[in-house]
Design an enzyme around this catalytic site. Structure first.
Site, PDB file in Angstrom:
ATOM      1  N   GLU A   1      -2.116   6.907  15.427  1.00  0.00           N
ATOM      2  CA  GLU A   1      -2.768   7.877  14.566  1.00  0.00           C
ATOM      3  C   GLU A   1      -4.155   7.507  14.406  1.00  0.00           C
ATOM      4  O   GLU A   1      -5.146   8.349  14.110  1.00  0.00           O
ATOM      5  CB  GLU A   1      -2.085   7.469  12.944  1.00  0.00           C
ATOM      6  CG  GLU A   1      -0.691   8.095  12.966  1.00  0.00           C
ATOM      7  CD  GLU A   1      -0.079   7.458  11.440  1.00  0.00           C
ATOM      8  OE1 GLU A   1      -1.006   6.653  10.670  1.00  0.00           O
ATOM      9  OE2 GLU A   1       1.042   7.634  11.394  1.00  0.00           O
TER      10      GLU A   1
ATOM     11  N   ASN B   1       0.797  -1.054   0.063  1.00  0.00           N
ATOM     12  CA  ASN B   1      -0.105  -0.098   0.203  1.00  0.00           C
ATOM     13  C   ASN B   1       0.796   1.193  -0.120  1.00  0.00           C
ATOM     14  O   ASN B   1       2.044   1.294   0.390  1.00  0.00           O
ATOM     15  CB  ASN B   1      -1.073  -0.179   1.144  1.00  0.00           C
ATOM     16  CG  ASN B   1      -2.022  -1.122   0.787  1.00  0.00           C
ATOM     17  OD1 ASN B   1      -1.875  -2.048   0.103  1.00  0.00           O
ATOM     18  ND2 ASN B   1      -3.016  -1.281   1.897  1.00  0.00           N
ATOM     19  N   MET B   2       0.228   2.482  -0.544  1.00  0.00           N
ATOM     20  CA  MET B   2       1.120   3.667  -0.551  1.00  0.00           C
ATOM     21  C   MET B   2       1.791   4.056   0.668  1.00  0.00           C
ATOM     22  O   MET B   2       3.075   4.365   0.729  1.00  0.00           O
ATOM     23  CB  MET B   2      -0.156   4.716  -0.443  1.00  0.00           C
ATOM     24  CG  MET B   2      -0.847   4.784  -1.417  1.00  0.00           C
ATOM     25  SD  MET B   2       0.073   5.938  -2.860  1.00  0.00           S
ATOM     26  CE  MET B   2      -0.765   5.814  -4.455  1.00  0.00           C
ATOM     27  N   LYS B   3       1.128   3.768   2.026  1.00  0.00           N
ATOM     28  CA  LYS B   3       1.817   4.183   3.092  1.00  0.00           C
ATOM     29  C   LYS B   3       3.072   3.601   3.181  1.00  0.00           C
ATOM     30  O   LYS B   3       3.862   4.225   3.958  1.00  0.00           O
ATOM     31  CB  LYS B   3       0.752   4.052   4.187  1.00  0.00           C
ATOM     32  CG  LYS B   3       1.135   4.418   5.588  1.00  0.00           C
ATOM     33  CD  LYS B   3       0.247   4.339   6.629  1.00  0.00           C
ATOM     34  CE  LYS B   3       0.616   4.803   7.917  1.00  0.00           C
ATOM     35  NZ  LYS B   3      -0.163   4.348   9.067  1.00  0.00           N
ATOM     36  N   GLY B   4       3.325   2.327   3.170  1.00  0.00           N
ATOM     37  CA  GLY B   4       4.442   1.578   3.350  1.00  0.00           C
ATOM     38  C   GLY B   4       4.486   1.136   4.959  1.00  0.00           C
ATOM     39  O   GLY B   4       3.544   0.986   5.587  1.00  0.00           O
TER      40      GLY B   4
END
Ligand code: B12
Ligand code: B12
Ligand code: PLP
Ligand code: PLP
Lengths: 519, 266, 266, 519
Positions: D311, B126-129
């Site tokens: 978060e 995913n994007m976040k890594g």
């Protein structure tokens, strides 16, 4: 941070009482010297070797002087005289000659006597200057590096104790790499009762490694190197306790150790060393520590490994105040007096974390300028290393929350063996976790002024005050005779080493004492 | 090669000290303690110290034991397969992919079988890594398709085939009774049956995966705990180049990033 | 007797699971991890899982390992010597001593050699006792002489001889390189040389002492962690009676206190 | 004790928003039934057996009715009709006959229809009465014993998960003897995706033991016996999650389980179960739990095992408020809603203990009448069991200090395997130590209203409020579609089990829902 719930007038009163108790002893100290003090004087003057069978020259010389009955003038005086009367001879033989027939030795004419003393004073000043330079090197190294692996957190203090100085070095380096700020090399079980300091590097000890000047040097060198690599200064500590307090203090100063276990009463109570001997020795040893910027650690933790930590909590406080007075009388600054106490409370009981907070905060705040050395649980440690680890973690929590200065990390295998490499690993890793997790907890919370913690503090202090009233009235020696400290009774004439105590002659000479007391 | 004999090290070099803990199905007693000592002795330990014998319930006892083993290992004789290749920074890798392949690398991944532990495969894809390191989705040089959790091996292979994927990324977290190996083997079998085995790179990852195990199971590489997406991205590029006969040499890059090694992360 | 075969028990009965931890003198790496697995295998474990490989300093690594052993033990074949005797309450014991011996029992104790760990012997001998159980000093039926710490074996024997002691209580806490056994043996030798061995009861105690070891060293009994003074008081009385040919039967007392067993405390 | 630093007006606003979001879904729920709800109805009516190949009769029957397209009238109706039309036949065959040609079935005359429903209502009342009696037995047993191993401390909750119910019993008994207050039998990995509940005692599972009614019975029986021996009631819990939420709730009620994992959204997010299905199922399952006095545990801990705990902290709070509304709409009392949250904060960071205190106190105080279920660290557990143990001990500390209700004890081997006997031993022993040591710490300390902890609470709550504003505006289903919870996006038509959702016919009949909704 740490909160103190005790009346300040009571604290002032307790300090006053402790001072008067210590002053009572100081009068005795000032009138006496000991074989160990005199050996230290010789060592300061450069007598560092050992004889053929390993006996230190300082011992051989002081023994001769004592047997000759002339030690009361001070070893420095005799060394000066011996070297003068037999120039070129080696110091041991010279002393032997002097001591062979002391009664046959004529008094020197006054001006020669004065000159002799002045020469020795000059030698002493030179020796002190050299010592100062060595210590300055430590100061410089320290100033060039980071000090303390965590900001605003206690220094992490761990023990190495393999018995072999070379294994110790390995283990100390590994510990430093894992975040240890202080390495303590524990001494062999029987060393405190030896009336000499062994010579050279050693590889066999029981439950610890012999404290020798060479071992100090080896370890400090290894730590200097490691400190440079890590960019963080790693402190070294050992014991100035037992029958050789001042000698070890000198060796430590010379080899640039940073701290020393040093307590005015530990040897008396826990090693059955004669109290007169210890009182004299602690004084001179502390003069050296004060000069060398060595932080001393007092040994009140031992009271509550012997007696019950709940019941004897007040003896810790009372003794710390006494230790403080002795240290002040030896000219030590508060910043160098590392008061010892410990998390020894029985974990089977209720509210132990609260009662520990009470004690840790009180000790912290009673001595606001001093580095407090906080010790972990030991007595109630179990063979169940997982439980023991949890128990240690609570000590980490209290240490970080209450702002202790130096934290001896508990070992999960305390109940079994001296710490192994892996035990230290485990301890350092969790202490670091706790420091990260709870570094600001102390600033966040406050305890109720009417709660269990506050009440406990006041109770303990009241008991300490009562004890100090008694001690000030009866005198230290009598109080120790009544087992008021560490559950152990000792008499002024009992214990080891009394024969090494000598009343000073009117013309007793100790150029170092002169320098240290006046500088 | 010279021998490098090593032994466990507790207090003094080569003392052979090890710590054990276990439970025996007998009530705690002096006899249980002796039984624990015998267990340790049967493991070949000497200097056995039963540090504790605790009642872990009425019918069980828990022990902590210390002892010494006298065995030694030749450390130099141990071989562990590792892949060493150049590790490029984010921008640089995208550049070399463009330069050398002139297209996007297509990867399809999933957490297979009944396993729904997606955080591992998500961390890689995913994007976040993961730990501040961007995931494959974020690389312009990659087209990354993450099928998520509980994907049947056949479904993953089918999708890879449909997408003409360069690489298949398989994650398994549940390992009880070696279910991860079973599922991994099934996947490889299906890939063979579907004819994509030869032309596709197969990566296996998860907390109990290592490079050696992955090789044994028929994968190209294995990735264990702490793997970063950038390790995976670089590996795939390297492997594509290697398979096409032009492996990039293992040396530091212009960006100064160090070499990455598969099977070398701890 | 029937066999009772037992094995370590982790998740399921007889699975043989044990946990290990140790350090190897090599830097942490995949190779070190493999070395750790080999250590476990050399101990005869299968299903080896190196749960962690951590850098314990630059040149060392620390491991936690799980594995399974296939050995089994016959629990019924294990023999551990125990002494079982009646345990009297405080008052009752003093009464029976008075009745049966018509004098005080004299005991002399010390922590011997260079050992200065006095809390153990104090717990047994001093007024206060241990864990709420009074020490021997408090018993009207006993005369208890505690010589304290760092007492040379010869000094202890001399005092016992001078006091015509019924029992000698020896404590040793430091055990590094078996110094406790050495000192204990020395003490027995001197007692023999001084001619008090036969007529005196010798008790050995400390955290690493058990009844079996004490017997092997020539003592009458051994007392480990958690020993209570009342156990010791009762044992001494029992042993005096036994030696004089009239051992009290092992049965619950009027006061309802249970039987005490030496070598049975955990 | 626990402190809340959030504005009460914000809290009220957040509750209002959560209520409106849940109400949006409730309208859907009220119009639908599911295969699982209908199977539960049959089970309540006594259909508990399994067919020849282990398929539960309830499944066989409901499948037939669904295939026949008549499930929208309710299984109770058809069972009544089938038994009426084929008296003496076994229920499965009767249903099969009815379902074979549903179009050929004539509508009943109104009075017969009414009578049929009345008869079924009478059966339902009888079934509910029997259930009530079984539950009363639990109430009596509990009243006769001590509840909770420590006063004023969380219940200690541990997991057994051998896969074999008989090994589970062994391990559960040992845990109870060591002070466990709650035993959770973890389910086999794949069970939540099974659209039936396996039958009978089972001995093979992956990462857990199948939840079956017989397994429930076996374990509860063992724990009843153990409870009596210990004089302390030992609770039992399992999962009412996945595709069979209401059925398991019924079985648990019948077998007198005390608690159930039951979350309005868990299945959707973490098992990719269709959201319509789960929303309907959770409603009926909670009606049963409410009736049976079963404490439910919500699953917000899962959000922060998936997303980052720092978060995503606000998603925990927002979801709890939503879960609360759903539970209230299902008629549950606050005392039965055990909100879940967990100590998942990454230990590599700074001030984690402080941030955990912030969360734990907030959850505790937002739901003052509810038992809070506090979960230990799991995601950042390491293979280093000693470190992981230290980390768990911090969770113990927070749990006891902030007065959590039920504490799932962390396992030092979390990163490797399901808990072994020895892992539980270690966890129970240290939790008991912490409870003794720190039981009154919460009453002693207070946090600064302007400190890190207070600020963190306010920040997190503000974020939760913003999220709830969005959810209330867009609707729950859309919010889930945007991965607002647990970092996972799901669509209304996606996921497993949608084909088991059936729109109710106007004359849908469910006598149990009538009873449960009205009384
Ligand atoms: C989070 C978690 C969950 C979450 C999962 C949420 C989610 N969205 O993923 C929830 C709560 C839902 C869950 C449920 C269950 N869990 Co779980 N869970 C964990 C936990 C705590 C952390 C796993 C994790 O997220 N790690 C963080 C990620 C980032 O690490 P990682 O997976 O290792 O991935 C890294 C590398 O391995 C690698 N990698 C991974 N995959 C791939 C793939 C490729 C191609 C590459 C290149 C690299 C790669 O890169 C990643 C980044 O570095 C572990 C315990 C633990 N501490 O490990 C238990 C654990 C994995 N769970 C376990 C179990 C048993 C379950 C359940 C079966 C319990 C039950 N009976 O209900 C259920 C069912 C799950 C199912 N059907 O699969 C067991 C497995 C035991 C075993 N060894 O078989 C563990 C070990 C806990 C335990 N001790 O019992 N779980
Ligand atoms: C307290 C303590 C000290 C105190 C002692 C104070 C005192 N007045 O006794 C001080 C701080 C002075 C100390 C010093 C040292 N200690 Co220390 N100490 C401990 C500690 C923490 C607790 C021991 C204790 O008091 N236990 C409580 C008592 C009540 O238990 P016990 O002795 O087992 O006694 C019970 C039974 O065993 C039995 N029993 C014992 N004796 C006898 C005798 C008889 C006849 C009978 C019937 C029963 C009996 O009854 C008792 C009541 O149930 C242990 C670690 C630990 N947790 O065990 C280390 C420990 C014993 N110390 C140790 C060491 C190495 C030292 C030092 C050598 C360290 C150093 N280099 O400076 C020094 C030197 C001591 C010396 N010369 O002997 C090591 C020993 C290692 C080993 N196995 O050889 C230990 C294990 C710590 C460690 N992990 O390194 N120590
Ligand atoms: C002040 C002090 N000195 C010395 C020691 C060590 O004992 P020994 O004198 O036997 O080296 C301790 C023990 O912890 C101590 O606290
Ligand atoms: C609410 C809830 N249900 C169920 C589970 C367990 O997963 P499964 O549905 O696979 O049994 C969890 C996991 O912790 C949970 O939190």
């Amino acid at each position: 941070m740490a909160q103190l719930f005790v009346d300040s007038s009571k604290i002032a009163r307790a300090r006053e009482l402790a001072r008067s108790a210590a002053l009572g002893v100081q009068a005795f100290i000032d009138r006496h010297t000991t074989v160990s003090i005199e050996r230290t004087v010789l060592r300061l003057l450069g007598i560092s070797g050992a004889g053929t069978r390993g006996a230190p020259l300082a011992n051989l010389m002081v023994d001769k002087l004592r047997e000759a009955g002339v030690l009361d003038k001070g070893a420095a005086y005799w060394l000066g005289r011996a070297l003068k009367s037999a120039p070129g001879k080696d110091p041991l033989h010279a002393i032997e000659r002097v001591a062979a027939h002391p009664d046959k030795l004529p008094a020197l004419p006054p001006e020669e006597e004065t000159q002799l003393r002045e020469e020795m004073r000059a030698d002493a000043r030179a020796a002190v200057k050299e010592l100062r330079e060595r210590i300055d090197r430590r100061t410089q190294l320290k100033a060039s590096l980071k000090v303390g692996s965590f900001e605003k957190a206690p220094w992490k203090y761990v023990i190495v104790a393999t018995g072999n100085i070379y294994d110790d070095v390995e283990q100390a380096k590994a510990a430093a790499q894992l975040g240890a700020d202080v390495i303590a090399v524990i001494r062999s079980t029987a060393q405190s009762l030896l009336d000499y300091v062994p010579h050279g590097a050693t590889t066999e000890g029981f439950g610890g490694t012999y404290a020798t000047q060479e071992n100090f040097r080896i370890m400090r060198e290894a730590l200097d190197e490691e400190s440079r690599k890590l960019g963080r200064y790693v402190h070294l500590t050992n014991y100035s306790s037992g029958l050789c307090m001042p000698e070890i203090a000198f060796m430590a100063a010379y080899e640039r150790l940073d701290m020393l276990l040093n307590d005015a009463m530990y040897g008396i109570l826990f090693r059955d060393i004669n109290m007169k001997r210890t009182f004299c020795d602690q004084y001179f040893s502390r003069r050296i520590c004060g000069f060398a910027g060595i932080i001393i650690n007092t040994g009140e933790d031992n009271y509550i490994t012997t007696a019950d930590a709940d019941e004897a909590a007040h003896t810790v406080i009372a003794s710390q105040l006494v230790n403080e007075s002795f240290a002040h009388q030896a000219g030590m600054k508060d910043e160098l007096i590392g008061f010892g106490h410990s998390f020894e409370i029985d974990p089977a009981r209720e509210d132990t974390l609260l009662r520990e907070f009470a004690m840790a905060m009180m000790v912290r705040e009673l001595f606001p300028r001093s580095p407090i050395k906080y010790m972990p649980p030991t007595k109630h440690k179990e063979g169940d290393i997982f439980f023991s680890h949890a128990y240690d973690v609570m000590a980490d929590l209290v240490a970080i929350t209450t702002g202790q200065g130096i934290q001896l990390l508990g070992m999960m295998t305390e109940a079994m063996h001296n710490p192994f490499l892996m035990d230290r690993y485990v301890a350092l890793k969790s202490a670091s976790y706790l420091y990260r997790a709870a570094r600001h907890l102390g600033e966040e919370i406050s305890f109720r002024p009417d709660g269990i913690v506050a009440r406990r503090q006041r109770d303990v202090f009241d008991q300490a005050l009562r004890l100090l009233e008694e001690v000030a009235k009866d005198g230290m020696m009598a109080a120790i005779g009544k087992a008021r400290f560490g559950d152990t009774a000792r008499t002024p004439e009992g214990g080891k080493g009394l024969d090494g105590v000598v009343e000073k002659a009117p013309d007793y000479f100790n150029p170092f004492l002169e320098i240290l007391e006046n500088g | 090669m010279d021998k490098q004999l090593i032994r466990p090290y507790g207090d003094r070099k080569d003392d052979g000290v090890v710590q054990l803990s276990f439970v025996l199905p007998v009530p705690a007693s002096e006899k249980a303690k002796e039984a624990a000592a015998q267990v340790a002795k049967k493991l070949g330990l000497t200097h056995v110290l039963v540090a504790t014998c605790e009642p872990a319930g009425k019918d069980y006892s828990f022990f902590v034991v210390y002892g010494r083993t006298h065995m030694q290992l030749d450390y130099n004789a141990i071989e562990v397969p590792v892949v060493v290749h150049r590790k490029h920074g984010f921008d640089e890798l995208n550049e070399v992919i463009k330069r050398d392949l002139a297209r996007k690398i297509v990867v399809v991944g999933a957490c297979i079988g009944t396993d729904s532990h997606t955080t591992g495969i998500d961390a890689i894809m995913n994007m976040k890594g993961f730990a501040g390191d961007y995931g494959l989705e974020r690389y312009p040089g990659f087209r990354a398709i993450n099928m998520g959790s509980q994907v049947e091996p056949a479904a993953l292979v089918a999708r890879a085939k449909a997408e003409n994927a360069d690489a298949v990324l398989v994650s398994k977290v549940v390992t009880q009774r070696d279910v991860h190996k079973e599922d991994a083997r099934a996947l490889i079998d299906i890939a063979k049956a579907e004819g994509i085995f030869e032309k596709t790179i197969f990566l296996f990852g998860g907390p109990r995966v290592d490079h050696k195990t992955a090789l044994e199971l028929g994968f190209d590489a294995g990735f264990g705990p702490g793997t970063k997406p950038s390790d995976v991205a670089n590996y795939i590029y390297y492997r594509i180049m290697e398979r096409s006969g032009r492996p990039p040499p293992p040396q530091p890059t212009a960006h100064g990033t160090p070499d990455a090694g598969v099977g070398e992360t701890i």
